[in-house]
Scaffold this motif. Structure first.
Motif, PDB file in Angstrom:
ATOM      1  N   ALA A  64       0.835  -1.205   0.000  1.00 22.73           N
ATOM      2  CA  ALA A  64       0.000   0.000   0.000  1.00 22.73           C
ATOM      3  C   ALA A  64       0.868   1.253   0.000  1.00 22.73           C
ATOM      4  N   GLU A  65       1.975   1.218   0.748  1.00 26.11           N
ATOM      5  CA  GLU A  65       2.896   2.360   0.756  1.00 26.11           C
ATOM      6  C   GLU A  65       3.520   2.562  -0.626  1.00 26.11           C
ATOM      7  N   ALA A  68       0.950   4.042  -3.001  1.00 28.70           N
ATOM      8  CA  ALA A  68       0.762   5.470  -2.747  1.00 28.70           C
ATOM      9  C   ALA A  68       1.918   6.278  -3.328  1.00 28.70           C
ATOM     10  N   ARG A  71       1.545   6.538  -7.093  1.00 27.33           N
ATOM     11  CA  ARG A  71       0.569   7.550  -7.512  1.00 27.33           C
ATOM     12  C   ARG A  71       1.167   8.951  -7.417  1.00 27.33           C
ATOM     13  N   ARG A  72       2.068   9.149  -6.467  1.00 28.56           N
ATOM     14  CA  ARG A  72       2.716  10.464  -6.321  1.00 28.56           C
ATOM     15  C   ARG A  72       3.904  10.629  -7.263  1.00 28.56           C
TER      16      ARG A  72
END
Length: 263
Positions: A64-65, A68, A71-72
């Motif tokens: 999940a990290e 994220a 996406r950034r």
């Protein structure tokens, strides 16, 4: 965005490769296995970086990290102990990265067996004594060994064994290996190699278990077994530097060397 699986080596921050140092210093996200990787290894992360110890996290948490960060548009330094290719638990992470079409690279690190040999101050491949090293582990309740990959089968070769994740099974290691190597076969248990509290425990198959128990070691140790670990003085020099064996890079005056080429 790229995920970099970085081998942190056995613990000594100075054993990081230059590439590993550069990437840790450049990635805005750093996930490291804190139970095996000292904080000093990731101390070079950039100011403001998201640095997380993954020891208490699950695979879902770490992925999940990474998602994220993806996406950034941020690169991730995923720092593992030793070399990631050996018991690094990166295969399942790579499977998820591929499923999500996230690029990754692997940066090798110094493996524990190499660091242990360096700490012992010796070579593991000695002419006519030992020329093979088997990197293995013992079967555990959580993860069984594949059929055929047993200590007994490896012991039949007489090779030097580097046994990971086995310090809690010293009695079984002694029982299985003694018939093949002999009770007086040298053994070294290398505890936290490269850390400030590094410990090298020398013994034999007949007494190493008690020595390990006396030191209360239950994890983070590599077990080396084989004749090459003993004090051997009577062995043949390697042919590599033998003056009687000229080769292309060290010709002998008056001797013509013909290189063979496959056609």
């Amino acid at each position: 965005m790229t995920v970099y699986f970085i081998g942190a080596g056995p613990g000594d921050p100075e054993l990081l490769t230059l590439k590993a140092q550069r990437l840790i210093a450049a990635c805005p996200v750093c996930l490291y296995a804190g139970s095996l990787v000292p904080p000093e290894v990731v101390a070079g992360a950039p100011d403001g970086a998201r640095v997380m110890d993954t020891a208490p996290m699950t695979l879902d948490d770490t992925h999940a990290e990474i998602l994220a960060a993806h996406r950034r548009g941020e690169d991730v330094a995923r720092v593992h102990s030793g070399d990631p290719s050996l018991y690094g638990a990166i295969a399942e992470q790579i499977r998820r990265l591929r499923a999500d079409d996230i690029p990754y690279q692997i940066v090798p690190g110094v493996p524990a067996y190499a660091a242990a040999a360096a700490a012992l101050g010796q070579e593991l491949t000695i002419p006519e004594i030992a020329q093979s090293i088997v990197l293995t582990r013992v079967s555990m309740q959580s993860t069984a060994m594949p059929e055929g990959e047993t200590l007994e089968n490896f012991a039949r070769t007489g090779a030097t064994l580097a046994i990971h994740l086995g310090v809690r099974n010293m009695r079984e290691i002694e029982r299985v290996l003694t018939p093949h190597y002999g009770a007086d076969c040298p053994v070294v248990v290398a505890y936290r190699v490269g850390w400030p509290d590094e410990m090298l425990i020398r013994g034999t198959l007949s007494d190493i278990r008690l020595k390990v128990r006396a030191e209360k070691i239950t994890r983070t140790a590599l077990i080396l077994v084989g004749p090459a670990l003993g004090t051997i003085r009577d062995f043949k020099d390697s042919a590599l530097y033998d003056p009687e064996r000229p080769h292309v890079l060290r010709p002998v005056v008056g001797v013509t060397l013909v290189e063979e080429h496959n056609t």
